[in-house]
Design an enzyme around this catalytic site. Structure first.
Site, PDB file in Angstrom:
ATOM      1  N   SER A   6       0.832  -1.204   0.000  1.00  0.00           N
ATOM      2  CA  SER A   6       0.000   0.000   0.000  1.00  0.00           C
ATOM      3  C   SER A   6       0.866   1.253   0.000  1.00  0.00           C
ATOM      4  O   SER A   6       1.969   1.255   0.566  1.00  0.00           O
ATOM      5  CB  SER A   6      -0.858  -0.028   1.263  1.00  0.00           C
ATOM      6  OG  SER A   6      -1.447   1.223   1.484  1.00  0.00           O
TER       7      SER A   6
ATOM      8  N   TYR B 138      -1.875  -1.114  10.840  1.00  0.00           N
ATOM      9  CA  TYR B 138      -2.165  -1.670   9.509  1.00  0.00           C
ATOM     10  C   TYR B 138      -0.994  -1.403   8.562  1.00  0.00           C
ATOM     11  O   TYR B 138      -0.494  -2.293   7.881  1.00  0.00           O
ATOM     12  CB  TYR B 138      -3.461  -1.080   8.941  1.00  0.00           C
ATOM     13  CG  TYR B 138      -3.597  -1.312   7.451  1.00  0.00           C
ATOM     14  CD1 TYR B 138      -3.873  -2.580   6.941  1.00  0.00           C
ATOM     15  CD2 TYR B 138      -3.405  -0.263   6.537  1.00  0.00           C
ATOM     16  CE1 TYR B 138      -3.955  -2.792   5.567  1.00  0.00           C
ATOM     17  CE2 TYR B 138      -3.486  -0.469   5.166  1.00  0.00           C
ATOM     18  CZ  TYR B 138      -3.766  -1.740   4.692  1.00  0.00           C
ATOM     19  OH  TYR B 138      -3.831  -1.941   3.334  1.00  0.00           O
TER      20      TYR B 138
ATOM     21  N   LYS C 102       1.992  -3.948   6.451  1.00  0.00           N
ATOM     22  CA  LYS C 102       2.413  -3.932   5.037  1.00  0.00           C
ATOM     23  C   LYS C 102       3.925  -3.730   4.952  1.00  0.00           C
ATOM     24  O   LYS C 102       4.620  -4.387   4.186  1.00  0.00           O
ATOM     25  CB  LYS C 102       1.683  -2.817   4.272  1.00  0.00           C
ATOM     26  CG  LYS C 102       0.190  -3.042   4.150  1.00  0.00           C
ATOM     27  CD  LYS C 102      -0.104  -4.300   3.365  1.00  0.00           C
ATOM     28  CE  LYS C 102      -1.565  -4.651   3.316  1.00  0.00           C
ATOM     29  NZ  LYS C 102      -1.823  -5.997   2.775  1.00  0.00           N
TER      30      LYS C 102
END
Ligand code: NAD
Ligand code: UFG
Length: 337
Positions: free
Chosen positions: A124, A148, A152
């Protein structure tokens, strides 16, 4: 090629399944349906005339993943499976670290036992953190602002280290910008649970009358109209980017990083006005304070994907707004309607 899509019943996974099937590949899906419905894949079958078998199971479970590889010869994996709600990740960090990192590690462990070396990973733009310089290039410094994002970032690290230790591996890390829209048929699309956090699904629910107005989070950013700017990309362009990444990955080894974006930033008000024009609707909105954690501007330098993957986004903002609404209009209650 036979390609395993983890998380393939979800938003981006289902559109990618459709693209791969149409390009003549075989697709197997492993998804625990935590944030998706098997109906998405039923509709992919309806649109393509081809079936992508769904194994309902957890990607963090080594036995489950092994069973899939025992059952099917798999040439490559596209690893979409992951939890993605930024706010929830702040409240429940362990849930996010466990799910997102275990899934990546289990795949890394099981794949070589079955001579499967190619993996494309859903990363992302969030890994660029609070970088100020735009457009964002793949070699810019990285760092995150929420759990989050760190899942990644750490998955990228794990994949990079695993590939460094084993020269037969070929891993592609795709940093997505802001995927929106839906397949032009309106049969598959984004089906968020509850009140949407993201801009486009929220606008769609305002347009359908489910929500009464949009809150525009801040109009005092240093941007053209004061509202936040992002690099919105049509989900079908994003799906096609995965096909290009797979074709690139099977011919080489090592790790490569690519931004998947259009390279053009649009503001919140650009989206509202284009949505109104494309669909002949009004979107009532009010300006509210900034949302904590938001950055002013985020957009990609998309030249690397163009040069090496021979891929670039083709669909414009008008198509993104038209297709998002077409999906919402046909499926006011998502897949459960
Ligand atoms: P999604 O929630 O629609 O799809 C993810 C799928 O993974 C869901 O079907 C879910 O049920 C499944 N899943 C989650 N954990 C699993 C597990 N342990 N085992 C098996 N299945 C599991 O999300 P999406 O928007 O399609 O995103 C796909 C990937 O792309 C995610 O990894 C996400 O973090 C990443 N990504 C998304 C965006 C975005 O804005 N949509 C942006 C950047 C990156
Ligand atoms: N926005 C509003 N009102 C809303 C929702 C959003 O004004 O109701 C604004 C935001 O402030 C931002 C823009 O619309 O300026 C886009 O917001 P989104 O929530 O749609 O997307 P973000 O760029 O905040 O986040 C997305 C993904 C994250 C990912 C990040 C970077 O949701 O998971 O892109 O890739 F980390």
């Amino acid at each position: 090629m036979r390609v395993l899509l983890t998380g393939g019943a979800g938003y981006i996974g289902s559109h990618t399944a459709l693209c791969l099937l149409q390009a003549g590949h075989d697709v197997i899906v492993l998804d625990n349906l935590d944030n998706s419905s098997p109906e998405s894949l039923r509709r992919v079958q309806e649109l393509t005339g081809k079936q992508a078998p769904l194994i309902v199971g957890d990607c963090t479970d080594e036995k489950t993943v092994t069973r899939v590889f025992e059952q099917y010869p798999i040439d490559a994996v596209i690893h979409f499976a992951g939890l993605k709600a930024v706010g929830e990740s702040v409240a429940k960090p362990l849930k996010y670290y466990q799910n997102n990192l275990d899934a990546t590690m289990v795949l890394c462990k099981v794949m070589p036992k079955y001579n499967c070396n190619v993996l494309v990973f859903s990363s992302s733009a969030t890994v660029y953190g609070t970088n100020q310089e735009m457009p964002l290039r793949e070699d810019f410094p990285t760092g995150c602002t929420n759990p989050y994002g760190w899942t990644k970032w750490i998955s990228e690290r794990i994949l990079t280290d695993v590939a460094a230790a084993d020269p037969t591996r070929s891993f592609i890390l795709l940093r997505y910008f802001n995927p929106i829209g839906a397949h032009e048929s309106g049969r598959i699309g984004e089906d968020p649970a509850g009140i949407p956090n993201n801009l486009m699904p929220f606008i769609c629910q305002v347009a359908s009358g489910k929500l009464d107005h949009l809150r525009v989070f801040g109009d005092d950013y240093p941007t053209r109209d004061g509202t936040g700017e992002r690099d919105y990309i049509h989900v079908m362009d994003l799906a096609e980017g995965h096909l290009a990444a797979l074709e690139y990955a099977i011919k080489r080894s090592g790790v490569e990083i690519f931004n998947l974006g259009t390279g053009t930033p649009y503001s919140v008000l650009d989206i509202v006005h284009t949505f109104e024009q494309a669909n002949d609707l009004k979107i009532p909105y009010e300006i509210t304070p900034r949302r904590p954690g938001d950055i002013a501007v985020c957009y990609a330098d998309a030249t690397r994907a163009k040069e090496l993957l021979h891929w670039e986004a083709k669909r414009d903002l008008n198509a993104m707004c038209r297709d998002a609404w077409n999906w919402q209009k046909q499926n006011p209650r998502g897949y459960n309607g």
